[in-house]
Enzyme design. Structure first.
Site, mmCIF file in Angstrom:
data_model
loop_
_atom_site.group_PDB
_atom_site.id
_atom_site.type_symbol
_atom_site.label_atom_id
_atom_site.label_comp_id
_atom_site.label_asym_id
_atom_site.label_seq_id
_atom_site.Cartn_x
_atom_site.Cartn_y
_atom_site.Cartn_z
ATOM 1 N N ARG A 1 -9.448 1.139 9.677
ATOM 2 C CA ARG A 1 -9.084 -0.253 9.925
ATOM 3 C C ARG A 1 -10.263 -1.070 10.455
ATOM 4 N NH1 ARG A 1 -3.466 -1.156 10.101
ATOM 5 N NH2 ARG A 1 -2.193 0.736 10.157
ATOM 6 N N LYS B 1 0.827 -1.210 0.000
ATOM 7 C CA LYS B 1 0.000 0.000 0.000
ATOM 8 C C LYS B 1 0.863 1.264 0.000
ATOM 9 C CE LYS B 1 -2.159 -1.108 3.813
ATOM 10 N NZ LYS B 1 -1.483 -2.399 4.064
ATOM 11 N N ARG C 1 -0.140 -10.550 12.856
ATOM 12 C CA ARG C 1 -0.663 -9.308 12.275
ATOM 13 C C ARG C 1 -1.691 -9.600 11.194
ATOM 14 N NH1 ARG C 1 4.979 -7.186 10.653
ATOM 15 N NH2 ARG C 1 3.881 -5.568 9.482
ATOM 16 N N ARG D 1 12.098 -7.570 3.814
ATOM 17 C CA ARG D 1 11.917 -6.124 3.773
ATOM 18 C C ARG D 1 12.900 -5.395 4.687
ATOM 19 N NH1 ARG D 1 5.982 -3.723 5.070
ATOM 20 N NH2 ARG D 1 6.475 -4.481 7.161
ATOM 21 N N ARG E 1 12.557 -4.345 10.481
ATOM 22 C CA ARG E 1 11.693 -4.199 11.647
ATOM 23 C C ARG E 1 11.722 -5.480 12.477
ATOM 24 N NH1 ARG E 1 5.915 -1.832 9.822
ATOM 25 N NH2 ARG E 1 5.373 -3.242 11.521
#
Length: 215
Positions: free
Chosen positions: A87, A13, A172, A126, A161
């Site tokens: 959300r 996104k 998640r 990532r 992260r």
């Protein structure tokens, strides 16, 4: 044009929002970015945000809506991209009321469809620029060979992260499916929803989103 980008964590996104900002002069309203900006702004709303974050409390929906309201009252450019909000169904209702109150409309909701296993592989590869937060991926968007971020132009440290691991990501994803995925039906019923393949190449996803918006 005002749009929402929907999709699980790691669907791309943020990347696609940046492309829309560059290509269509839109304004990306990222919840995280707005909170950080407000905290450092010194405004009354900023002081509230800073106090909440200093206490370690969760920022309320009312605060986020207030920040979005401030943005909607400023320069609209090519429209707004809502990234990371709403959300939940309650947040979707709050956003709908805010848009009505400010004379704005929601033109399209783009849902980025992904495969969970492929998404896990993508996320665990990532890394992020420590300077500006630009996201890179070992497979689809490697860190430049000269070590300089393509967004801020600086040679910065690129970090992963702590929650970009398989176990954390599955948790998640479960949270996303329990809460945010209900927005799919919500916006489908309103005739606003379009699907794109979130796991395609960046340019291919960009083209699908363009088609969805232009139609």
């Amino acid at each position: 044009m005002n749009i929402i980008l929907l999709g699980p964590p790691g669907a791309g996104k943020g990347t696609q929002a940046h492309l829309l900002v560059a290509g269509r002069n839109m304004i990306q309203l990222s919840t995280g970015d707005m909170l950080r900006e407000a905290k450092d702004s010194g405004t009354e709303m900023g002081k509230i945000v800073a106090d909440v974050m200093a206490r370690g409390d969760l920022v309320t929906d009312e605060i986020v809506i207030g920040l979005i309201r401030e943005k909607l009252q400023g320069d609209k450019k090519g429209g707004f991209i809502f990234d990371g909000f709403p959300r939940t169904l309650a947040q979707a209702d709050a956003l709908a009321k805010l848009l009505e109150d400010t004379g704005e409309t929601l033109d399209k909701v783009v849902a980025m469809e992904v495969n969970d296993d492929a998404l896990v592989a993508r996320i665990t590869a990532r890394s992020t620029c420590s300077g500006c937060g630009e996201v890179y991926n070992d497979i689809t968007k490697p860190i430049p060979a000269d070590g300089k971020c393509t967004k801020c132009g600086q040679a910065k440290e690129f970090t992963r992260r702590a929650d970009d691991n398989e176990e954390s990501l599955k948790n998640r994803l479960m949270e996303y499916y329990k809460k945010t995925s209900m927005l799919i039906g919500y916006y489908h019923a309103k005739g606003k929803l379009s699907w794109v393949n979130g796991l395609g190449e960046i340019d291919a996803v960009q083209a699908e989103i363009a088609t969805a918006l232009d139609n």
